[in-house]
Design a protein around this motif. Sequence first.
Motif, short mmCIF file in Angstrom:
data_model
loop_
_atom_site.label_atom_id
_atom_site.label_comp_id
_atom_site.label_asym_id
_atom_site.label_seq_id
_atom_site.Cartn_x
_atom_site.Cartn_y
_atom_site.Cartn_z
N ILE A 292 0.85 -1.19 0.00
CA ILE A 292 0.00 0.00 0.00
C ILE A 292 0.89 1.24 0.00
O ILE A 292 1.59 1.53 0.97
N THR A 293 0.84 2.00 -1.10
CA THR A 293 1.63 3.21 -1.23
C THR A 293 0.77 4.33 -1.79
O THR A 293 -0.28 4.08 -2.40
N ALA A 294 1.24 5.56 -1.58
CA ALA A 294 0.51 6.72 -2.10
C ALA A 294 0.63 6.81 -3.61
O ALA A 294 -0.24 7.37 -4.30
N GLY A 295 1.70 6.26 -4.17
CA GLY A 295 1.88 6.28 -5.61
C GLY A 295 1.94 7.69 -6.16
O GLY A 295 2.41 8.61 -5.49
N LYS A 296 1.41 7.85 -7.36
CA LYS A 296 1.38 9.17 -8.00
C LYS A 296 -0.05 9.64 -8.18
O LYS A 296 -0.41 10.23 -9.20
N ALA A 297 -0.88 9.35 -7.21
CA ALA A 297 -2.30 9.69 -7.32
C ALA A 297 -2.48 11.20 -7.37
O ALA A 297 -2.13 11.91 -6.43
N ASP A 298 -3.01 11.69 -8.46
CA ASP A 298 -3.31 13.11 -8.60
C ASP A 298 -4.81 13.26 -8.78
O ASP A 298 -5.45 12.51 -9.49
N GLY A 299 -5.36 14.28 -8.16
CA GLY A 299 -6.79 14.53 -8.30
C GLY A 299 -7.40 14.92 -6.98
O GLY A 299 -6.71 15.05 -5.97
N ALA A 300 -8.71 15.13 -7.00
CA ALA A 300 -9.40 15.55 -5.80
C ALA A 300 -9.33 14.47 -4.74
O ALA A 300 -9.36 13.27 -5.04
N ARG A 301 -9.21 14.87 -3.50
CA ARG A 301 -9.14 13.92 -2.40
C ARG A 301 -10.46 13.18 -2.27
O ARG A 301 -11.54 13.77 -2.37
N VAL A 302 -10.40 11.90 -2.02
CA VAL A 302 -11.60 11.11 -1.77
C VAL A 302 -11.70 10.84 -0.27
O VAL A 302 -10.69 10.79 0.43
N ARG A 303 -12.91 10.70 0.20
CA ARG A 303 -13.12 10.39 1.61
C ARG A 303 -13.13 8.88 1.79
O ARG A 303 -13.77 8.16 1.03
N VAL A 304 -12.41 8.43 2.81
CA VAL A 304 -12.30 7.00 3.07
C VAL A 304 -12.57 6.74 4.55
O VAL A 304 -12.02 7.42 5.42
N GLY A 305 -13.42 5.78 4.81
CA GLY A 305 -13.66 5.36 6.18
C GLY A 305 -12.70 4.25 6.55
O GLY A 305 -12.49 3.32 5.75
N VAL A 306 -12.11 4.33 7.72
CA VAL A 306 -11.19 3.29 8.18
C VAL A 306 -11.52 2.95 9.63
O VAL A 306 -11.68 3.84 10.47
N ALA A 307 -11.65 1.67 9.91
CA ALA A 307 -11.88 1.21 11.29
C ALA A 307 -11.08 -0.07 11.47
O ALA A 307 -10.84 -0.81 10.51
N ARG A 308 -10.66 -0.34 12.70
CA ARG A 308 -9.78 -1.49 12.93
C ARG A 308 -10.18 -2.22 14.22
O ARG A 308 -10.61 -1.61 15.20
N THR A 309 -10.02 -3.53 14.17
CA THR A 309 -10.13 -4.33 15.38
C THR A 309 -9.00 -5.36 15.36
O THR A 309 -8.64 -5.87 14.29
N VAL A 310 -8.43 -5.64 16.53
CA VAL A 310 -7.32 -6.58 16.62
C VAL A 310 -7.83 -7.84 17.31
O VAL A 310 -8.47 -7.79 18.36
N LEU A 311 -7.51 -8.99 16.72
CA LEU A 311 -8.01 -10.26 17.21
C LEU A 311 -6.84 -11.18 17.54
O LEU A 311 -5.94 -11.40 16.71
N ASN A 312 -6.85 -11.73 18.74
CA ASN A 312 -5.82 -12.67 19.16
C ASN A 312 -6.40 -14.08 19.15
O ASN A 312 -7.38 -14.36 19.86
N THR A 313 -5.82 -14.94 18.34
CA THR A 313 -6.27 -16.34 18.26
C THR A 313 -5.37 -17.18 19.14
O THR A 313 -4.15 -17.20 18.98
N LYS A 314 -5.98 -17.85 20.11
CA LYS A 314 -5.18 -18.72 20.98
C LYS A 314 -6.08 -19.79 21.59
O LYS A 314 -7.31 -19.62 21.69
N HIS A 315 -5.47 -20.87 22.06
CA HIS A 315 -6.22 -21.98 22.64
C HIS A 315 -6.72 -21.58 24.04
O HIS A 315 -6.09 -20.80 24.74
#
Length: 315
Positions: A292-315
């Motif tokens: 995932i890189t910014a690259g050479k994206a030129d143009g109007a900014r787009v709105r992006v929603g980002v949310a995260r959850t962290v999950l630990n898998t263990k016995h």
Amino acid sequence: MRNKHLHTGFVLTLVVAVCMAMGATTARAQKYVVYSVVGKAYVQHGERFEPIAARRYLTPKSRLKITEESAVTIIDEAKLKMFSFTRPGVNTVGSLIDLSSKRTKSLTKQYMSYLVKQLFNSNGKKMLHPDAYMQVTGTSYRAEATDSLMAARVVRIAAEGTAPEGTTEQQLFSSSNLIASDLDVQFELVDVQTGRPVGAHVAPNTACYVRVKNNTSEPLYVNVLNIDAQGNKYMVLPMDEDATCANLLVPANATVGFKADPFITSDTPSTDAFVLVATETPVNFSILMNAITAGKADGARVRVGVARTVLNTKH
């Protein structure tokens, strides 16, 4: 003179009657096409209810049965409107439209043309395995630039976190790097067996599905990127081969569960970050499988929603 008045009155009456008849015929002929179904929904056919799918035509009198956490989105090509329904139970399309004022979107003629073309050109297939996402090639009303703008915005959001270190993937993975979001969207991982959200810890080989809550006044297209501690990535929700994203639409002010697309947690102890990415227009989410890189994206900014959850898998 009197006869002339009578004749005029007769003509006016006839014109009104014809107009009313034409209006009634138009109402009877009015049709909508199903754009998206998330979850489980059915349409009545005779005495039975059968599963409903994209590209099916409906009328105002069509009776739909929508289950909990499900959504049906239809489009009215003539009036350039998109309607989304989430009300559980059995209702006619006409009554659902009357109740859907908060989930009605007006579209431009160009965008409607794009949606209809994509809808009927798509074969409706989903990827059998997320590894195949790298082969997705989307046609573009949005053009490739919008996909790049989305990725560039994800890079910026991660870099503007409270403790950004390393690559964008590492910044998204790190729970100490608190990140903001352009759009008010939330999600949780739900245990398929219990129907309850999983906590921070889960047993290996647990079947889960994604439940998304869209708190905005716009329909959003979503996907979830899974990143593990080694940097391996996996797209949780499948896309159709043409990247239309119709199966990833979450209506405005709605909560839907992607129960038809469950995933299984790791069979060995691991820590995984699940990152929801949401956009206001269809994008090719598969580009997030690359670095995932910014690259050479030129143009109007787009709105992006980002949310995260962290999950630990263990016995």
